[in-house]
Design an enzyme around this catalytic site. Structure first.
Site, PDB file in Angstrom:
ATOM      1  N   SER A 291       0.821  -1.210   0.000  1.00 54.17           N
ATOM      2  CA  SER A 291       0.000   0.000   0.000  1.00 54.17           C
ATOM      3  C   SER A 291       0.854   1.259   0.000  1.00 54.17           C
ATOM      4  CB  SER A 291      -0.927   0.019   1.224  1.00 54.17           C
ATOM      5  OG  SER A 291      -0.159   0.054   2.419  1.00 54.17           O
ATOM      6  N   HIS A 292       2.128   1.136   0.352  1.00 51.31           N
ATOM      7  CA  HIS A 292       3.032   2.285   0.341  1.00 51.31           C
ATOM      8  C   HIS A 292       4.192   2.069  -0.636  1.00 51.31           C
ATOM      9  CE1 HIS A 292       0.714   3.271   3.823  1.00 51.31           C
ATOM     10  NE2 HIS A 292       1.258   4.469   3.825  1.00 51.31           N
ATOM     11  N   GLY A 293       4.066   1.056  -1.470  1.00 51.06           N
ATOM     12  CA  GLY A 293       5.088   0.737  -2.470  1.00 51.06           C
ATOM     13  C   GLY A 293       4.501   0.810  -3.859  1.00 51.06           C
TER      14      GLY A 293
END
Length: 60
Positions: A43-45
């Site tokens: 979700s943050h990559g």
């Protein structure tokens, strides 16, 4: 599908640079996106990256 980490990071950085992001900022951001993906925090990559590019394209 597995993508080599170095390839992923270089691709992130190249795309960020093409959007006018400063060299050092692009390097750090690419490293962070890559590390998040490697650590399994998608979700943050890789999943967040298109949204960030959209923001940059809109002038954000």
């Amino acid at each position: 599908m597995r993508i080599p980490v170095q390839c992923l990071q270089e691709t992130f950085e190249t795309i960020l640079l093409s959007r006018g992001v400063e060299t050092e900022t692009a390097r750090i951001a690419a490293e962070n996106f890559t590390r998040s993906s490697v650590d399994g925090v998608y979700s943050h990559g890789v999943n967040r990256f298109p949204r960030v590019i959209d923001y940059l394209d809109r002038g954000g």
